[in-house]
Design a protein around this motif. Structure first.
Motif, PDB file in Angstrom:
ATOM      1  N   TYR A  80      -5.482 -13.228  -8.412  1.00 30.30           N
ATOM      2  CA  TYR A  80      -6.836 -12.722  -8.602  1.00 30.30           C
ATOM      3  C   TYR A  80      -7.277 -12.047  -7.318  1.00 30.30           C
ATOM      4  CZ  TYR A  80      -7.284 -15.411 -12.898  1.00 30.30           C
ATOM      5  OH  TYR A  80      -7.116 -15.905 -14.157  1.00 30.30           O
ATOM      6  N   GLY A  81      -8.031 -10.949  -7.458  1.00 34.49           N
ATOM      7  CA  GLY A  81      -8.445 -10.215  -6.286  1.00 34.49           C
ATOM      8  C   GLY A  81      -9.710 -10.730  -5.649  1.00 34.49           C
ATOM      9  N   VAL A  82     -10.728 -11.032  -6.434  1.00 31.99           N
ATOM     10  CA  VAL A  82     -12.015 -11.416  -5.873  1.00 31.99           C
ATOM     11  C   VAL A  82     -12.537 -12.627  -6.630  1.00 31.99           C
ATOM     12  CG1 VAL A  82     -14.297 -10.592  -5.176  1.00 31.99           C
ATOM     13  CG2 VAL A  82     -12.450  -8.963  -5.466  1.00 31.99           C
ATOM     14  N   HIS A 109      -4.865  -3.635  -4.471  1.00 29.60           N
ATOM     15  CA  HIS A 109      -5.914  -4.148  -5.351  1.00 29.60           C
ATOM     16  C   HIS A 109      -5.977  -3.298  -6.626  1.00 29.60           C
ATOM     17  CE1 HIS A 109      -7.798  -6.919  -2.411  1.00 29.60           C
ATOM     18  NE2 HIS A 109      -7.241  -6.092  -1.555  1.00 29.60           N
ATOM     19  N   TYR A 110      -6.286  -3.959  -7.744  1.00 29.43           N
ATOM     20  CA  TYR A 110      -6.316  -3.306  -9.047  1.00 29.43           C
ATOM     21  C   TYR A 110      -7.533  -3.738  -9.842  1.00 29.43           C
ATOM     22  CZ  TYR A 110      -1.518  -2.012  -8.083  1.00 29.43           C
ATOM     23  OH  TYR A 110      -0.404  -1.482  -7.500  1.00 29.43           O
ATOM     24  N   LYS A 363     -11.593  -5.813  -2.462  1.00 29.80           N
ATOM     25  CA  LYS A 363     -11.140  -4.430  -2.641  1.00 29.80           C
ATOM     26  C   LYS A 363     -11.961  -3.468  -1.791  1.00 29.80           C
ATOM     27  CE  LYS A 363     -14.102  -3.209  -6.568  1.00 29.80           C
ATOM     28  NZ  LYS A 363     -14.138  -2.642  -7.922  1.00 29.80           N
ATOM     29  N   ASN A 364     -13.103  -3.939  -1.264  1.00 33.03           N
ATOM     30  CA  ASN A 364     -13.978  -3.076  -0.469  1.00 33.03           C
ATOM     31  C   ASN A 364     -13.800  -3.257   1.031  1.00 33.03           C
ATOM     32  OD1 ASN A 364     -15.290  -2.013  -2.805  1.00 33.03           O
ATOM     33  ND2 ASN A 364     -16.477  -3.905  -2.940  1.00 33.03           N
ATOM     34  N   GLY A 365     -12.899  -4.129   1.448  1.00 32.19           N
ATOM     35  CA  GLY A 365     -12.686  -4.332   2.874  1.00 32.19           C
ATOM     36  C   GLY A 365     -12.316  -5.758   3.195  1.00 32.19           C
TER      37      GLY A 365
END
Length: 373
Positions: A80-82, A109-110, A363-365
């Motif tokens: 999972y990314g976030v 990231h996707y 994904k934003n930093g």
């Protein structure tokens, strides 16, 4: 704009295709079959793009020919990314090897939905439609619900996506298997034969359940996996986020600079901490370096905190930078322990030497922060 940095020249071909698009394709073919209209195939309406992204947590191993008779190995882990409650944001962490030598790392990231899979650059690499255009690249479904055999085994209901870069006409064919992701990828330039880029040699899934009707117990199980990994670690978490304070370590700025730059020079041909800019107040100095690294010390030069932040997704260069920043804090920490911190599934504070540290990624930093205990 940041450029991706890789551990060696042999990664350039793979990075340009496998790491950038991160999914594979392939299999020898006599002709390219295009599905012109989804209405012609009733089953096409039931396809979900999310089913063709690796399940959480899937570990895939690929082999990639170097062109000189040797092969490179790429290991990928889908996560999972976030946060666990965000079903659309995913990430794939990858490590590349030549033999036993690590060549490079990447984090991609996707955004994954029922309709599409989009990478961090906005490129839609998979959609539930016969053809589409994204970022100056043409895509179409060239094989549909076929069985493909690769070293990792045979996979049913695969979908092959063919993409063509409009300016260069480079063609890349990617075969996606349900729940696994890429199993094979080839490329072909105009007037040349098709070449293998990467092929799946093994795959394993610790936890199944990446679908819209995922049960809560699956998420609980993933929480338990993360907890067990942490408990088995020699680096013990001490909280959720490090809190800034006025404490001062016994590590001097000059010693830290030397450690970090020595580590960086072993991997690359340049130092990491360079071109410092100094600001001071009544009690401390703030030293800012290029690439978003800053260090706060007291007036005697002893470090209070180290921070490294970027407003862009983490790439291979950032991984190496943080690895060296961590190892510079304590000369007894190993590379494996530093990597454990780098690839933690959630932001966990670890105790390293005289510091508490953690990494927040999205994904934003990202932000790496080490604060004196």
């Amino acid at each position: 704009m940041k450029t991706k940095l890789f551990g060696g020249g042999v990664l350039v071909i793979l990075s340009a295709v496998l790491m950038f698009f991160l999914f594979s394709d392939g299999i020898d073919r006599k002709k390219d079959v295009t599905i012109e209209d989804s209405e012609q195939i009733d089953e096409f309406k039931n396809i979900k793009a999310s089913d063709y992204f690796p399940r959480i947590v899937t570990r895939n191993q690929y082999t990639s020919p170097n062109g000189d008779g040797t092969n490179m190995t790429v290991l990928e882990i889908a996560k999972y990314g976030v946060g666990l409650n965000n079903r659309e944001e995913r990430m794939i962490e990858s490590i590349s090897y030549q033999g036993n030598v690590e060549l490079g790392r990447a984090v991609e990231h996707y955004s994954v939905t029922e309709k599409s899979i989009k990478n961090q650059d906005g490129l839609e690499i998979f959609k539930t439609k016969p053809r589409w255009t994204s970022n100056n690249t043409e895509f179409h479904i060239s094989e549909y619900l076929k069985t493909y055999t690769v070293p990792a085994g045979s996979f049913d209901n695969c979908i092959e996506v063919t993409r063509v870069d409009i300016p260069t006409q480079l063609t890349v064919r990617m075969v996606h298997a349900p729940g696994v992701g890429i199993i094979r990828m080839t490329s072909q330039s105009q007037g040349k034969e098709e070449e293998l880029i990467a092929e799946l040699v093994s795959t394993s899934t610790t936890l199944y359940g990446e679908s819209d009707n995922q049960e809560k117990e699956d998420v609980d199980e993933l929480d338990e996996i993360i907890k067990e990994d942490s408990e088995n670690s020699s680096l013990q978490p001490v909280g959720n986020l490090p809190e800034r304070n006025d404490k001062v370590s016994n590590l001097t700025l000059s010693d830290y600079d030397q450690r970090v730059n020595d580590l960086h020079l072993k991997q690359f041909d340049y130092i990491l901490l360079h071109r410092p800019e100094f600001k001071e107040n009544d009690t401390e100095f703030t030293i800012t370096y290029t690439d978003g690294i800053s260090i706060i010390t007291n007036k005697e030069g002893f470090i209070k905190e180290v921070e490294y932040s970027q407003e862009e997704p983490m790439i291979e260069e950032d991984l190496y930078n943080i690895q060296h920043l961590i190892m510079g804090l304590d000369d007894e920490i190993t590379m494996e322990e530093a990597n454990e911190i780098l690839f933690a599934d959630e932001p966990i504070i670890y105790s390293v030497g005289a510091f508490n540290l953690a990494i927040n990624k999205s994904k934003n930093g990202f932000t790496f922060l080490a604060v004196t205990k």
